[in-house]
Design a protein around this motif. Structure first.
Motif, PDB file in Angstrom:
ATOM      1  N   ARG A  86       0.835  -1.212   0.000  1.00  0.00           N
ATOM      2  CA  ARG A  86       0.000   0.000   0.000  1.00  0.00           C
ATOM      3  C   ARG A  86       0.866   1.257   0.000  1.00  0.00           C
ATOM      4  NH1 ARG A  86      -3.733   2.651   4.530  1.00  0.00           N
ATOM      5  NH2 ARG A  86      -1.721   2.659   5.511  1.00  0.00           N
ATOM      6  N   LEU A  87       1.896   1.281   0.826  1.00  0.00           N
ATOM      7  CA  LEU A  87       2.783   2.433   0.890  1.00  0.00           C
ATOM      8  C   LEU A  87       3.504   2.648  -0.438  1.00  0.00           C
ATOM      9  CD1 LEU A  87       4.067   4.667   2.598  1.00  0.00           C
ATOM     10  CD2 LEU A  87       5.760   2.996   3.365  1.00  0.00           C
ATOM     11  N   ASN A  88       4.004   1.570  -1.031  1.00  0.00           N
ATOM     12  CA  ASN A  88       4.691   1.691  -2.318  1.00  0.00           C
ATOM     13  C   ASN A  88       3.738   2.139  -3.420  1.00  0.00           C
ATOM     14  OD1 ASN A  88       7.255   1.047  -1.390  1.00  0.00           O
ATOM     15  ND2 ASN A  88       6.926  -1.146  -1.640  1.00  0.00           N
ATOM     16  N   LYS A 112       1.138   4.047  -3.015  1.00  0.00           N
ATOM     17  CA  LYS A 112       0.925   5.483  -2.789  1.00  0.00           C
ATOM     18  C   LYS A 112       2.078   6.293  -3.358  1.00  0.00           C
ATOM     19  CE  LYS A 112      -1.683   6.976   1.119  1.00  0.00           C
ATOM     20  NZ  LYS A 112      -1.705   7.249   2.543  1.00  0.00           N
ATOM     21  N   ARG A 113       3.285   5.822  -3.119  1.00  0.00           N
ATOM     22  CA  ARG A 113       4.476   6.528  -3.632  1.00  0.00           C
ATOM     23  C   ARG A 113       4.496   6.549  -5.157  1.00  0.00           C
ATOM     24  NH1 ARG A 113       8.625   3.728   0.581  1.00  0.00           N
ATOM     25  NH2 ARG A 113       8.217   5.109   2.322  1.00  0.00           N
ATOM     26  N   ARG A 114       4.162   5.410  -5.772  1.00  0.00           N
ATOM     27  CA  ARG A 114       4.123   5.351  -7.236  1.00  0.00           C
ATOM     28  C   ARG A 114       3.059   6.302  -7.780  1.00  0.00           C
ATOM     29  NH1 ARG A 114       4.415  -0.188  -6.123  1.00  0.00           N
ATOM     30  NH2 ARG A 114       2.190  -0.394  -6.618  1.00  0.00           N
ATOM     31  N   ARG A 160       1.850   9.030  -6.324  1.00  0.00           N
ATOM     32  CA  ARG A 160       2.282  10.414  -6.118  1.00  0.00           C
ATOM     33  C   ARG A 160       3.323  10.810  -7.161  1.00  0.00           C
ATOM     34  NH1 ARG A 160       3.821  10.139  -0.954  1.00  0.00           N
ATOM     35  NH2 ARG A 160       1.684  10.390  -0.313  1.00  0.00           N
ATOM     36  N   LYS A 161       4.260   9.902  -7.434  1.00  0.00           N
ATOM     37  CA  LYS A 161       5.301  10.193  -8.421  1.00  0.00           C
ATOM     38  C   LYS A 161       4.685  10.377  -9.810  1.00  0.00           C
ATOM     39  CE  LYS A 161       9.775   8.533  -9.994  1.00  0.00           C
ATOM     40  NZ  LYS A 161      10.820   7.545  -9.843  1.00  0.00           N
ATOM     41  N   GLU A 212       2.990  13.783  -9.955  1.00  0.00           N
ATOM     42  CA  GLU A 212       3.979  14.858 -10.084  1.00  0.00           C
ATOM     43  C   GLU A 212       4.513  14.933 -11.510  1.00  0.00           C
ATOM     44  OE1 GLU A 212       6.818  13.873  -7.062  1.00  0.00           O
ATOM     45  OE2 GLU A 212       5.543  14.637  -5.447  1.00  0.00           O
TER      46      GLU A 212
END
Length: 79
Positions: free
Chosen positions: A51-53, A55-57, A59-60, A63
């Motif tokens: 889940r955290l990864n 979210k990071r993907r 967000r990236k 951006e």
């Protein structure tokens, strides 16, 4: 050891369908243990890490979309 979660519990955590969770498991993107009855369980720490990864993907990607949009002048001055 981390608490085991059912496919349905992981699906709720990730806000996806159980079918998609099974696909993640089969594709090797989410570690799981196969039970004797053919079902799977996922360690809570592995589900949280996925889940955290994710979210990071996301967000990236957002951006990068914003950067490309600005370079293309999509958000230029109006009026």
């Amino acid at each position: 050891m981390s608490q085991p979660m059912t496919v349905a519990e992981v699906a709720a955590l990730l806000n996806v369908t159980p079918k998609y969770v099974v696909k993640l498991i089969r594709d090797g993107k989410l570690p799981a243990s196969a039970n004797t009855d053919g079902t799977h369980t996922v360690a809570r720490r592995d589900a949280e890490a996925y889940r955290l990864n994710a979210k990071r993907r996301g967000r990236k990607a957002l951006e990068e979309l914003a950067r490309v949009s600005q370079e293309a002048g999509i958000y230029g001055k109006q009026g």
